[in-house]
Design a protein around this motif. Structure first.
Motif, PDB file in Angstrom:
ATOM      1  N   ALA A 101       1.913   8.981  12.720  1.00 62.95           N
ATOM      2  CA  ALA A 101       0.512   8.746  12.358  1.00 62.95           C
ATOM      3  C   ALA A 101       0.429   7.705  11.251  1.00 62.95           C
ATOM      4  N   HIS A 102      -0.767   7.144  11.102  1.00 59.56           N
ATOM      5  CA  HIS A 102      -1.099   6.262   9.990  1.00 59.56           C
ATOM      6  C   HIS A 102      -2.198   6.943   9.183  1.00 59.56           C
ATOM      7  N   GLY A 103      -2.268   6.632   7.907  1.00 58.05           N
ATOM      8  CA  GLY A 103      -3.308   7.235   7.092  1.00 58.05           C
ATOM      9  C   GLY A 103      -3.399   6.585   5.727  1.00 58.05           C
ATOM     10  N   LYS A 104      -4.219   7.199   4.882  1.00 58.43           N
ATOM     11  CA  LYS A 104      -4.380   6.741   3.508  1.00 58.43           C
ATOM     12  C   LYS A 104      -4.120   7.918   2.576  1.00 58.43           C
ATOM     13  N   GLY A 105      -3.533   7.633   1.421  1.00 59.18           N
ATOM     14  CA  GLY A 105      -3.225   8.658   0.442  1.00 59.18           C
ATOM     15  C   GLY A 105      -4.461   9.081  -0.329  1.00 59.18           C
ATOM     16  N   ASP A 106      -4.260   9.933  -1.311  1.00 61.86           N
ATOM     17  CA  ASP A 106      -5.349  10.392  -2.160  1.00 61.86           C
ATOM     18  C   ASP A 106      -5.884   9.242  -2.999  1.00 61.86           C
ATOM     19  N   LYS A 107      -7.161   9.343  -3.365  1.00 62.37           N
ATOM     20  CA  LYS A 107      -7.787   8.299  -4.150  1.00 62.37           C
ATOM     21  C   LYS A 107      -7.283   8.336  -5.595  1.00 62.37           C
ATOM     22  N   ILE A 108      -6.996   7.158  -6.108  1.00 57.72           N
ATOM     23  CA  ILE A 108      -6.627   6.982  -7.510  1.00 57.72           C
ATOM     24  C   ILE A 108      -7.769   6.234  -8.175  1.00 57.72           C
ATOM     25  N   VAL A 109      -8.296   6.752  -9.272  1.00 52.40           N
ATOM     26  CA  VAL A 109      -9.406   6.121  -9.972  1.00 52.40           C
ATOM     27  C   VAL A 109      -8.849   5.263 -11.103  1.00 52.40           C
ATOM     28  N   VAL A 110      -9.270   3.988 -11.115  1.00 51.27           N
ATOM     29  CA  VAL A 110      -8.882   3.055 -12.162  1.00 51.27           C
ATOM     30  C   VAL A 110     -10.141   2.760 -12.963  1.00 51.27           C
ATOM     31  N   PHE A 111     -10.144   3.159 -14.229  1.00 44.07           N
ATOM     32  CA  PHE A 111     -11.325   2.974 -15.075  1.00 44.07           C
ATOM     33  C   PHE A 111     -10.929   2.145 -16.291  1.00 44.07           C
ATOM     34  N   LYS A 112     -11.559   0.965 -16.419  1.00 45.87           N
ATOM     35  CA  LYS A 112     -11.290   0.078 -17.546  1.00 45.87           C
ATOM     36  C   LYS A 112     -12.566  -0.077 -18.353  1.00 45.87           C
ATOM     37  N   TYR A 113     -12.420  -0.095 -19.670  1.00 46.42           N
ATOM     38  CA  TYR A 113     -13.595  -0.304 -20.507  1.00 46.42           C
ATOM     39  C   TYR A 113     -13.175  -0.915 -21.834  1.00 46.42           C
ATOM     40  N   LYS A 114     -14.142  -1.539 -22.481  1.00 40.97           N
ATOM     41  CA  LYS A 114     -13.938  -2.063 -23.826  1.00 40.97           C
ATOM     42  C   LYS A 114     -14.906  -1.331 -24.748  1.00 40.97           C
ATOM     43  N   PRO A 115     -14.397  -0.682 -25.771  1.00 36.62           N
ATOM     44  CA  PRO A 115     -15.282   0.102 -26.635  1.00 36.62           C
ATOM     45  C   PRO A 115     -16.277  -0.786 -27.392  1.00 36.62           C
ATOM     46  N   LYS A 116     -17.463  -0.262 -27.544  1.00 41.48           N
ATOM     47  CA  LYS A 116     -18.554  -0.894 -28.301  1.00 41.48           C
ATOM     48  C   LYS A 116     -19.068  -2.184 -27.672  1.00 41.48           C
ATOM     49  N   LYS A 117     -18.681  -2.517 -26.439  1.00 41.43           N
ATOM     50  CA  LYS A 117     -19.107  -3.767 -25.808  1.00 41.43           C
ATOM     51  C   LYS A 117     -19.908  -3.535 -24.525  1.00 41.43           C
ATOM     52  N   ASN A 118     -20.079  -2.291 -24.112  1.00 39.28           N
ATOM     53  CA  ASN A 118     -20.778  -1.941 -22.876  1.00 39.28           C
ATOM     54  C   ASN A 118     -20.145  -2.604 -21.652  1.00 39.28           C
ATOM     55  N   GLU A 119     -18.822  -2.729 -21.660  1.00 39.81           N
ATOM     56  CA  GLU A 119     -18.093  -3.256 -20.509  1.00 39.81           C
ATOM     57  C   GLU A 119     -17.358  -2.099 -19.856  1.00 39.81           C
ATOM     58  N   ARG A 120     -17.709  -1.839 -18.601  1.00 41.14           N
ATOM     59  CA  ARG A 120     -17.056  -0.768 -17.857  1.00 41.14           C
ATOM     60  C   ARG A 120     -16.790  -1.254 -16.433  1.00 41.14           C
ATOM     61  N   LYS A 121     -15.631  -0.841 -15.909  1.00 42.91           N
ATOM     62  CA  LYS A 121     -15.292  -1.207 -14.531  1.00 42.91           C
ATOM     63  C   LYS A 121     -14.567  -0.010 -13.909  1.00 42.91           C
ATOM     64  N   LYS A 122     -15.115   0.515 -12.843  1.00 42.19           N
ATOM     65  CA  LYS A 122     -14.509   1.660 -12.167  1.00 42.19           C
ATOM     66  C   LYS A 122     -14.118   1.235 -10.764  1.00 42.19           C
ATOM     67  N   GLN A 123     -12.850   1.440 -10.438  1.00 44.13           N
ATOM     68  CA  GLN A 123     -12.333   1.089  -9.119  1.00 44.13           C
ATOM     69  C   GLN A 123     -11.601   2.290  -8.541  1.00 44.13           C
ATOM     70  N   GLY A 124     -11.547   2.341  -7.244  1.00 37.41           N
ATOM     71  CA  GLY A 124     -10.760   3.355  -6.562  1.00 37.41           C
ATOM     72  C   GLY A 124      -9.746   2.678  -5.654  1.00 37.41           C
ATOM     73  N   HIS A 125      -8.631   3.354  -5.395  1.00 38.73           N
ATOM     74  CA  HIS A 125      -7.595   2.802  -4.519  1.00 38.73           C
ATOM     75  C   HIS A 125      -6.991   3.924  -3.694  1.00 38.73           C
ATOM     76  N   ARG A 126      -6.812   3.669  -2.400  1.00 33.16           N
ATOM     77  CA  ARG A 126      -6.123   4.599  -1.507  1.00 33.16           C
ATOM     78  C   ARG A 126      -4.999   3.838  -0.821  1.00 33.16           C
ATOM     79  N   GLN A 127      -3.765   4.223  -1.100  1.00 32.03           N
ATOM     80  CA  GLN A 127      -2.600   3.529  -0.568  1.00 32.03           C
ATOM     81  C   GLN A 127      -2.382   3.903   0.899  1.00 32.03           C
ATOM     82  N   PRO A 128      -2.316   2.919   1.807  1.00 26.33           N
ATOM     83  CA  PRO A 128      -2.037   3.237   3.218  1.00 26.33           C
ATOM     84  C   PRO A 128      -0.570   3.629   3.417  1.00 26.33           C
ATOM     85  N   PHE A 129      -0.328   4.526   4.374  1.00 27.34           N
ATOM     86  CA  PHE A 129       1.034   4.966   4.661  1.00 27.34           C
ATOM     87  C   PHE A 129       1.213   5.171   6.156  1.00 27.34           C
TER      88      PHE A 129
END
Length: 102
Positions: free
Chosen positions: A64-92
């Motif tokens: 079979a082919h599939g995707k793994g569990d979601k990994i959440v990547v959250f980047k931010y800079k304090p006091k600057k209102n910069e936030r970036k949220k990404q998700g990734h699912r590795q295929p296997f």
């Protein structure tokens, strides 16, 4: 009997009828795949390759082919209102080991 095989730049310890998850392969389900054998052990009789064992084969079938569990990547800079949220699912790809021969 077990073997150490290489697939997708990673090494796996396998025996017959094992099901392993490897990096995504471009083969259809039901296809047969041949894996590179680095080491074979048969009841204490160990044969190591340099880098591969000559004459040894490991046959596997794509289950079979599939995707793994979601990994959440959250980047931010304090006091600057910069936030970036990404998700990734590795295929296997799941492989069933059919046979190991020396």
């Amino acid at each position: 009997m077990f073997a150490i095989v290489e697939c997708g730049g990673k090494q796996y310890k396998v025996s017959e009828n094992d099901v392993i998850s490897v990096e995504k392969l471009n083969n259809a389900e039901g296809d047969k795949v041949s894996l590179n054998v680095l080491l074979v052990s048969d009841n204490g009789n160990v044969v190591a390759g340099n880098p591969f064992v000559s004459g040894a084969k490991c046959e596997a079938e794509v289950v079979a082919h599939g995707k793994g569990d979601k990994i959440v990547v959250f980047k931010y800079k304090p006091k600057k209102n910069e936030r970036k949220k990404q998700g990734h699912r590795q295929p296997f790809t799941q492989l069933r080991i059919l046979s190991i021969t020396k």
